[in-house]
Write an enzyme that holds these catalytic residues in place. Structure first.
Site, PDB file in Angstrom:
ATOM      1  N   GLY A  11       8.895 -10.595 -42.797  1.00  0.00           N
ATOM      2  CA  GLY A  11       8.775 -12.067 -42.815  1.00  0.00           C
ATOM      3  C   GLY A  11       7.287 -12.541 -42.941  1.00  0.00           C
ATOM      4  O   GLY A  11       6.431 -12.010 -42.201  1.00  0.00           O
ATOM      5  N   ARG A  72      11.607  -7.046 -48.334  1.00  0.00           N
ATOM      6  CA  ARG A  72      12.162  -5.871 -47.616  1.00  0.00           C
ATOM      7  C   ARG A  72      12.544  -4.746 -48.615  1.00  0.00           C
ATOM      8  O   ARG A  72      12.926  -5.071 -49.651  1.00  0.00           O
ATOM      9  CB  ARG A  72      13.372  -6.327 -46.901  1.00  0.00           C
ATOM     10  CG  ARG A  72      12.861  -7.507 -45.791  1.00  0.00           C
ATOM     11  CD  ARG A  72      13.975  -8.023 -45.060  1.00  0.00           C
ATOM     12  NE  ARG A  72      13.636  -9.341 -44.387  1.00  0.00           N
ATOM     13  CZ  ARG A  72      12.937  -9.238 -43.162  1.00  0.00           C
ATOM     14  NH1 ARG A  72      12.239  -8.309 -42.865  1.00  0.00           N
ATOM     15  NH2 ARG A  72      12.521 -10.556 -42.601  1.00  0.00           N
ATOM     16  N   ASP A 103       7.872  -5.026 -36.305  1.00  0.00           N
ATOM     17  CA  ASP A 103       8.195  -3.763 -35.947  1.00  0.00           C
ATOM     18  C   ASP A 103       8.885  -3.049 -36.984  1.00  0.00           C
ATOM     19  O   ASP A 103       8.437  -1.661 -36.939  1.00  0.00           O
ATOM     20  CB  ASP A 103       9.126  -3.881 -34.806  1.00  0.00           C
ATOM     21  CG  ASP A 103      10.535  -4.480 -35.066  1.00  0.00           C
ATOM     22  OD1 ASP A 103      10.332  -5.445 -36.086  1.00  0.00           O
ATOM     23  OD2 ASP A 103      11.408  -4.630 -34.223  1.00  0.00           O
ATOM     24  N   THR A 125       3.960 -11.572 -37.308  1.00  0.00           N
ATOM     25  CA  THR A 125       5.329 -12.221 -37.294  1.00  0.00           C
ATOM     26  C   THR A 125       5.211 -13.381 -36.244  1.00  0.00           C
ATOM     27  O   THR A 125       4.605 -13.251 -35.281  1.00  0.00           O
ATOM     28  CB  THR A 125       6.289 -10.971 -36.575  1.00  0.00           C
ATOM     29  OG1 THR A 125       7.503 -11.595 -36.321  1.00  0.00           O
ATOM     30  CG2 THR A 125       5.730 -10.571 -35.418  1.00  0.00           C
ATOM     31  N   ASP A 127       7.616 -14.393 -34.662  1.00  0.00           N
ATOM     32  CA  ASP A 127       8.311 -14.345 -33.419  1.00  0.00           C
ATOM     33  C   ASP A 127       7.594 -13.776 -32.124  1.00  0.00           C
ATOM     34  O   ASP A 127       8.126 -14.017 -31.046  1.00  0.00           O
ATOM     35  CB  ASP A 127       9.548 -13.284 -33.461  1.00  0.00           C
ATOM     36  CG  ASP A 127      10.658 -13.837 -34.738  1.00  0.00           C
ATOM     37  OD1 ASP A 127      10.965 -15.097 -34.435  1.00  0.00           O
ATOM     38  OD2 ASP A 127      11.298 -13.077 -35.437  1.00  0.00           O
ATOM     39  N   ASP A 129       7.317 -10.844 -30.881  1.00  0.00           N
ATOM     40  CA  ASP A 129       8.124 -10.007 -30.146  1.00  0.00           C
ATOM     41  C   ASP A 129       7.615  -8.576 -30.297  1.00  0.00           C
ATOM     42  O   ASP A 129       8.271  -7.581 -30.148  1.00  0.00           O
ATOM     43  CB  ASP A 129       9.380  -9.895 -30.977  1.00  0.00           C
ATOM     44  CG  ASP A 129       9.621  -9.857 -32.354  1.00  0.00           C
ATOM     45  OD1 ASP A 129       8.606  -9.475 -33.029  1.00  0.00           O
ATOM     46  OD2 ASP A 129      10.629  -9.539 -33.026  1.00  0.00           O
ATOM     47  N   ARG A 171      16.138 -14.836 -33.687  1.00  0.00           N
ATOM     48  CA  ARG A 171      17.569 -14.305 -33.452  1.00  0.00           C
ATOM     49  C   ARG A 171      17.817 -13.421 -32.067  1.00  0.00           C
ATOM     50  O   ARG A 171      18.656 -13.659 -31.447  1.00  0.00           O
ATOM     51  CB  ARG A 171      17.872 -13.476 -34.735  1.00  0.00           C
ATOM     52  CG  ARG A 171      18.210 -14.271 -35.866  1.00  0.00           C
ATOM     53  CD  ARG A 171      18.996 -13.488 -36.977  1.00  0.00           C
ATOM     54  NE  ARG A 171      17.945 -12.525 -37.554  1.00  0.00           N
ATOM     55  CZ  ARG A 171      17.062 -12.630 -38.320  1.00  0.00           C
ATOM     56  NH1 ARG A 171      16.955 -13.708 -38.897  1.00  0.00           N
ATOM     57  NH2 ARG A 171      16.290 -11.662 -38.763  1.00  0.00           N
ATOM     58  N   ALA A 186      10.368 -30.138 -23.067  1.00  0.00           N
ATOM     59  CA  ALA A 186      11.688 -30.160 -23.459  1.00  0.00           C
ATOM     60  C   ALA A 186      12.630 -30.060 -22.254  1.00  0.00           C
ATOM     61  O   ALA A 186      12.116 -29.518 -21.079  1.00  0.00           O
ATOM     62  CB  ALA A 186      12.271 -28.979 -24.249  1.00  0.00           C
ATOM     63  N   LEU A 214      15.538 -42.054 -21.203  1.00  0.00           N
ATOM     64  CA  LEU A 214      16.173 -42.651 -22.540  1.00  0.00           C
ATOM     65  C   LEU A 214      16.581 -41.810 -23.635  1.00  0.00           C
ATOM     66  O   LEU A 214      17.304 -41.888 -24.660  1.00  0.00           O
ATOM     67  CB  LEU A 214      15.166 -43.517 -23.045  1.00  0.00           C
ATOM     68  CG  LEU A 214      14.937 -44.874 -22.201  1.00  0.00           C
ATOM     69  CD1 LEU A 214      13.992 -45.491 -23.045  1.00  0.00           C
ATOM     70  CD2 LEU A 214      16.182 -45.579 -22.122  1.00  0.00           C
ATOM     71  N   HIS A 215      16.382 -40.492 -23.251  1.00  0.00           N
ATOM     72  CA  HIS A 215      16.725 -39.360 -24.210  1.00  0.00           C
ATOM     73  C   HIS A 215      16.782 -37.934 -23.673  1.00  0.00           C
ATOM     74  O   HIS A 215      15.837 -37.968 -22.475  1.00  0.00           O
ATOM     75  CB  HIS A 215      15.521 -39.433 -25.493  1.00  0.00           C
ATOM     76  CG  HIS A 215      14.268 -38.819 -24.974  1.00  0.00           C
ATOM     77  ND1 HIS A 215      13.466 -40.185 -24.643  1.00  0.00           N
ATOM     78  CD2 HIS A 215      13.844 -37.708 -24.891  1.00  0.00           C
ATOM     79  CE1 HIS A 215      12.317 -39.382 -24.266  1.00  0.00           C
ATOM     80  NE2 HIS A 215      12.564 -38.039 -24.454  1.00  0.00           N
TER      81      HIS A 215
END
Length: 319
Positions: A11, A72, A103, A125, A127, A129, A171, A186, A214-215
């Site tokens: 990616g 890929r 990876d 990447t 991610d 990771d 994912r 959040a 309110l949210h």
């Protein structure tokens, strides 16, 4: 070493171009020729090589994506594919390779190194990771993209007194959700690494509304559940109007942050230094402000540890 190649694989991630630029210019500064390999490992198999000069990487440090493109390659996972790639590298006199990716890309680099092609990995990447590095190229930009989106979503969420679920990429890794969730305040962060009880999520939402909020903003990593299913359950339990925002590939694009540009530049330059010194099967990483080096063999044997301390802090701050 007289000639090296550079490719991007897997990616795309904002900052890859800054790394490519550093590889090309640092190589030329040291009298080493550079070939760009287009479309990742498939480009190795197809001999899709282009000689790079100083002008090849001019005006790209601020651009997202990768000028070398990425793809890929299932063929590269076969012995025949690897043999083709090695033949092409030898035909062009390319002695070493800088691989910018995740990876899966590093596994390919390790296979080449075992067969006599010097290979250095640069973690790119969104991610984040990859073990043995605090950050990967593109992660900071992706997190900032999510935070910017949540800032705008919060305005309309407040106006309409709604609950919003913002689905982000990840994912198998919840790092984007975690860091963006903390940075944007959040109320709930849902990640694949940590099981969650939807009833507890709803309880936190309702407690907030009872004290006058309110949210509510929920950041959901895609690997933690389907956002529309989660939204439906929240509506069924709470009766609150819930909206779903799937950010998708917008997180991969855009101008890389200053942090990503600087880190990518340092990593790309260090990769070239290692090849010139005769090193192979190494990854260039980042830790506590410094560039660190790790054996590629260790990368494929370990999974990055999820930051539980930050996750627990997020729960405390969102009460």
């Amino acid at each position: 070493m007289k000639r090296i190649g550079v490719l991007t694989s897997g990616g795309d991630a904002p900052g890859m171009n800054a790394a490519i630029r550093a590889v090309v210019r640092h190589s030329i500064f040291n009298g080493v020729e550079v070939y760009g390999i287009k479309k990742g490992y498939q480009g190795l198999i197809n001999a899709d090589f282009v000689k790079m000069d100083l002008g090849s990487v001019g005006d790209i440090i601020h651009r997202g994506g990768t000028i070398l493109r990425t793809a890929r390659s299932e063929e590269f996972k076969t012995e025949e594919g690897i043999a083709k790639a090695i033949k092409n590298l030898k035909d062009y006199g390319i002695e070493g390779l800088v691989v910018i990716g995740g990876d899966g890309s590093f596994r390919g680099a390790y296979e080449l190194s075992k067969r006599g092609i010097a290979a250095i990995g640069v973690p790119g990447t969104i991610d984040n990771d990859i073990p043995y590095t605090e950050y990967t190229i593109g992660f900071d930009t992706a997190v900032n993209t999510v935070v910017e989106a949540v800032n705008k979503i919060r305005d309309t969420a407040t106006s309409h007194e709604r609950t919003f679920i913002v689905e982000v990429m990840g994912r198998e890794s919840g790092n984007i959700a975690l860091y963006a969730g903390v940075a944007s305040g959040a109320e709930n962060i849902l990640v694949p690494e940590i099981p969650y009880d939807i009833n507890e999520v709803c309880k936190k939402i309702m407690n907030g509304y009872k004290r006058g909020k309110l949210h509510s903003i929920i950041i959901l990593a895609e690997g933690a559940g389907h956002s529309f299913d989660v939204g439906k359950k929240i509506h069924e339990i709470t009766g609150l109007e819930t909206r779903i925002i799937v950010l998708g590939h917008v997180q991969r694009g855009g101008t890389p942050t200053a942090f990503d540009r600087i880190m990518a530049s340092r990593m790309g330059a260090k990769a070239v230094e290692l090849l010139i010194k005769g090193e192979t099967a190494k990854m260039v990483g980042y830790s506590r402000g410094e560039i660190v080096i790790t054996d590629l063999e260790k990368i494929k044997e370990k999974k990055k540890t999820f930051n539980m301390e930050l996750y627990e802090l997020a729960n405390i701050l969102s009460i």
